[in-house]
Design an enzyme around this catalytic site. Structure first.
Site, short mmCIF file in Angstrom:
data_model
loop_
_atom_site.label_atom_id
_atom_site.label_comp_id
_atom_site.label_asym_id
_atom_site.label_seq_id
_atom_site.Cartn_x
_atom_site.Cartn_y
_atom_site.Cartn_z
N HIS A 1 0.85 -1.15 -0.02
CA HIS A 1 0.13 0.09 -0.08
C HIS A 1 0.79 1.26 -0.08
O HIS A 1 0.36 2.23 -0.23
CB HIS A 1 -0.72 0.03 1.16
CG HIS A 1 -2.24 -0.77 0.91
ND1 HIS A 1 -2.08 -2.33 0.76
CD2 HIS A 1 -3.52 -0.36 0.90
CE1 HIS A 1 -3.15 -2.61 0.53
NE2 HIS A 1 -4.11 -1.72 0.65
N SER A 2 2.23 1.27 0.38
CA SER A 2 3.00 2.26 0.52
C SER A 2 4.17 2.03 -0.51
O SER A 2 4.90 1.05 -0.69
CB SER A 2 3.70 2.37 1.94
OG SER A 2 4.96 2.93 1.79
#
Lengths: 126, 234
Positions: A9-10
């Site tokens: 997600h990052s």
């Protein structure tokens, strides 16, 4: 050579994990991909599909994912991509390290690399 | 542009407007049990979808739905991209022959099948599936068994989805980001079920205004097939 894609997600996390795995992975191609494409957290199928192309050198790609939507977006990307790719059901960092090492074997296949990535599920830390 | 194609373009625009209007509410719901991005993601994705379908030359219903789905897939991100957009793309071929009672039911069922397959969620997991399953089953039963027009069936389906949304409040999440919260997810309405309801409400509004799919299934249509145990009385 089997390539790797690390989905988080990052974007920062994906890059960091790819760096750690790269330490052990010799010439293994490891493509990090993460974020929602708008500067926020998330995952987008299009970005993962591009990463599959980058990581593939003809022998296929093993995909490591973090949470929830990373799995779904990786599935969509694999369905729409021409690259032979599989998702490893493994913790993303430990799995990426294991997979990077496994990919350096001259006999490595997508399946053998995935198997090694998934072996990371059983790693105990204490 | 066919009337039906035009109606589907209008429906995508109506959904985009509604999700923009509900952006903060959906984000509030998602900040209680998720990562607070549902309102923004959905509003942004559907706005892009509305723009993409407005630019289509001679669109037919299936093409419009496919284009909208593809746009959502690349713009929404998160789990909503594959679940809402990917499922629209997957189900869009069901509308290849236009919108009829039969193709609408087939589309709804295929969409649901893909959502469940992709998200691996069941009723009671506190997800969009809690609104979608009763809605699709009610739609199918209304059209095929009760011989309602598709628009009447859609109206019943919206009511079923609304009850499904209410059902998500008291239960504990076991799928998606909310599941990490365990019991703390109890008492909060699921954002995905809620946006699913909003989308259906807008489809109903546009269908009522613009679609002439008022005939029930013709008598010579294949007899309705209702899988055992799948359709329940609401």
């Amino acid at each position: 050579m089997v390539g790797l894609v690390v989905v988080s997600h990052s974007a920062t996390a994906a890059e960091g994990i790819a760096e750690v795995a790269g330490e052990m992975g010799g010439d293994t191609r490891i493509e990090p991909v993460g974020g929602d494409g708008q500067g926020g957290f998330g995952t987008v199928a299009d970005g993962i599909e591009d990463a599959l192309d980058e990581a593939d050198s003809g022998d296929g790609v093993v995909v490591l994912v973090d949470l929830g939507s990373a799995v779904m977006n990786a599935e969509v990307a694999i369905e729409t991509s021409d690259v032979k790719a599989v998702i490893a059901d493994a913790p993303v960092l430990e799995g990426a390290v294991n997979a990077a090492v496994a990919a350096t074997s001259s006999k490595a296949t997508v399946e053998s690399v995935r198997e090694q990535a998934e072996a990371a599920r059983g790693v105990e830390k204490l | 542009m066919s009337d039906q194609g035009e109606a589907v373009v209008a429906a995508v625009a109506a959904v985009a407007d509604r999700l923009e209007a509900e952006r903060s509410y959906l984000t509030d719901l998602d900040s209680a049990i998720g990562d607070a991005d549902h309102g923004g993601n959905m509003a942004r994705g559907w706005a892009a979808a509305a723009e993409a379908v407005a630019d289509m030359a001679d669109p037919e219903p299936g093409d419009v739905v496919k284009t909208a789905g593809k746009t959502l897939l690349s713009e929404v991100g998160g789990a909503s991209g594959p679940l809402y957009g990917g499922s629209l793309v997957f189900a869009s071929p069901e509308l290849a022959d236009g919108l009829t009672a039969e193709t609408a039911v087939a589309f709804a069922e295929t969409y649901l099948e893909k959502v469940q397959d992709r998200g691996d969620a069941r009723i009671g997991d506190k997800t969009m599936v809690d609104a979608l399953v009763p809605a699709v089953h009610t739609f199918k039963k209304s059209v095929e068994v009760d011989e309602m027009t598709p628009v009447e069936g859609l109206s019943k389906a919206v009511a079923a989805a609304e009850r499904g949304v209410d059902f998500t409040v008291p239960i504990r999440a076991s799928k998606g980001r909310a599941s990490y919260l365990g019991w703390r997810s109890v008492g909060h309405q699921d954002p995905g079920a809620t946006s699913t309801l909003y989308i259906m409400e807008e489809l109903l509004g546009v269908a009522r205004e613009r679609l002439d799919v008022t005939e029930p299934l013709p008598d010579d249509a294949e007899s309705p097939t209702v899988p055992d145990g799948e359709v329940t009385e609401d």
